[in-house]
Design an enzyme around this catalytic site. Structure first.
Site, PDB file in Angstrom:
ATOM      1  CE1 TYR A 130      11.324   7.264  -7.957  1.00 28.24           C
ATOM      2  CE2 TYR A 130      13.232   6.100  -8.815  1.00 28.24           C
ATOM      3  CZ  TYR A 130      12.658   6.911  -7.858  1.00 28.24           C
ATOM      4  OH  TYR A 130      13.420   7.377  -6.814  1.00 28.24           O
ATOM      5  CB  SER A 150       7.716   2.965   4.096  1.00 35.56           C
ATOM      6  OG  SER A 150       7.691   3.791   2.975  1.00 35.56           O
ATOM      7  CB  ALA A 158      -0.930   0.003   1.217  1.00 36.49           C
ATOM      8  CG  ASP A 175       9.990   5.581   2.242  1.00 39.30           C
ATOM      9  OD1 ASP A 175       9.368   6.652   2.096  1.00 39.30           O
ATOM     10  OD2 ASP A 175      10.027   4.697   1.371  1.00 39.30           O
TER      11      ASP A 175
END
Length: 386
Positions: free
Chosen positions: A223, A127, A124, A173
């Site tokens: 990305y 992290s 989801a 994160d």
């Protein structure tokens, strides 16, 4: 601090398996309120630790071996401290990577046992991997009295992910997982690692994640392509502004003056990043006066930029955000994370949470035939000993 039921379960499982009393660490996942794709452009992000976490029970075992057990997967993994290497995949890489980094820093790690589990939803974008890295780093730091500061633990967690998990993640994160503070978001400068805490007083509002449960195959290639496009933009502007090192140093005037020289796609990517950095700084200002309406507007603007300029959204994310605009009790909504799937983050009036979840689930199932998962999250303390 009193242990939760889940923390008790992890500690109890450890005692049953290894017949000794462990230390117990709680390492939270994270959300990012605003500031997406700005981290690798040396910009600003605004994350926070949340009340979904990895829990690790750890104790020294007197061996040259480390024995790891995943409660969620019911799997055990062992490795020798003098001879270990990354696996092709799997959760053990996150833990071994941290041990490897500690050894590379000249610190002595002795044999230990570890049982861990968590309630961070996998996949989801919250992290769970960073939480696992930071949890084991803090646990070993305590267990073997290594004397590391919190920022050291953050850097070790990030490098563990680079080297053993093979993911070239930014530092946000791990930073949020370790340095989170209950009731606050962290404005992190991804260039200097300077940070400030800003209160998020959610007395009458709630943060809800809507998990699309999709991940389109574009994600990884896009990305890398976005990073490349941002670098192209910087190279073009450096001809006119030699002092700039990244899009962090660029403002809209610089961009607009030289728009004609840009490939239009590159221009759009750069424009999004410059505007998103400004939105993070503005969000901190509005939080200081508890202006949640303005914060919500910034979230919507962030999503529009991610969808139209940065082009990392998808029809599932866009539908969820658009639907919230029809609900008068939603202040803001945006996609969170890398894109092409994952979650939207929603700022909702607290007494309308159940209504929100119900309405969005119906819309999403009708559109895509997928049962929407939702999670109400609270802003919690960072990685800590229980």
């Amino acid at each position: 601090m009193k242990k939760t039921i889940f923390e008790e379960k992890v500690a109890r499982t450890f005692k049953e398996k290894y017949i000794t009393t462990p230390i117990v660490v709680n390492a939270p996942g994270r959300i990012n309120l605003i500031g997406e794709h700005t981290d690798y452009n040396e910009g600003f992000v605004l994350p926070a630790a949340i009340d979904k976490a990895m829990v690790l029970a750890i104790a020294e075992n007197g061996l040259q071996e480390c024995r790891l057990y995943s409660l969620d997967f019911e799997e055990e993994f062992k490795f020798n401290l003098n001879d270990f290497a990354p696996q092709s995949s799997g959760w053990a890489n996150y833990l071994m990577g941290v041990v490897d980094q500690l050894q590379k820093n000249g610190l002595e790690v002795k044999g230990f046992d570890c049982v861990f589990g968590g309630n961070i939803p996998i996949g989801a974008g919250l992290s769970s991997s960073a939480a696992l890295e930071c949890g084991i780093a803090l646990g070993l730091n305590e267990l073997f009295e290594l004397g590391l500061e919190k920022v050291d633990l953050v850097k070790i967690g990030q490098l563990a992910e680079h080297t053993f998990a093979g993911v070239q993640c930014g530092i946000m994160d791990q930073f949020a997982s370790v340095l989170g503070k209950e009731g606050h978001v962290i404005r992190l400068d991804c260039r200097s690692l300077d940070y400030s805490l800003f209160p998020l007083k959610l007395d009458e509002h709630a943060l809800i994640l809507c998990d699309t449960q999709v991940k389109h195959s574009l994600a990884d290639s896009a990305y890398n392509q976005r990073r490349k496009e941002c670098e192209e933009g910087v190279e073009l502007l450096k001809k006119y502004f030699p002092a700039i090192n990244s899009l962090r140093d660029v403002d809209l005037d610089m961009l607009e003056t030289h728009e004609a020289e840009f490939d239009q796609k590159v221009y759009k990517r750069c424009k999004y990043v410059v505007m998103e950095n400004a939105r993070v700084l503005k969000a901190c200002e509005v939080l200081e006066r508890d202006d949640f309406n303005h914060l919500g507007q910034l979230m919507y603007a962030s999503h529009e930029g991610l969808s139209q300029l940065y082009e990392v959204s998808c029809q599932e994310l866009d539908l969820l955000v658009e639907e919230t605009k029809k609900l008068g009790y939603v202040l803001g909504s945006r996609m969170m994370g890398g894109g092409f799937g994952g979650c939207t983050l929603n700022l909702v009036e607290k007494d309308k949470v159940a209504k929100f979840e119900e309405e969005l689930k119906v819309v999403y199932e009708n559109a895509f035939g997928i049962t929407l998962k939702t999670y109400v999250v609270k802003i919690d303390e960072g990685t800590r000993l229980i």
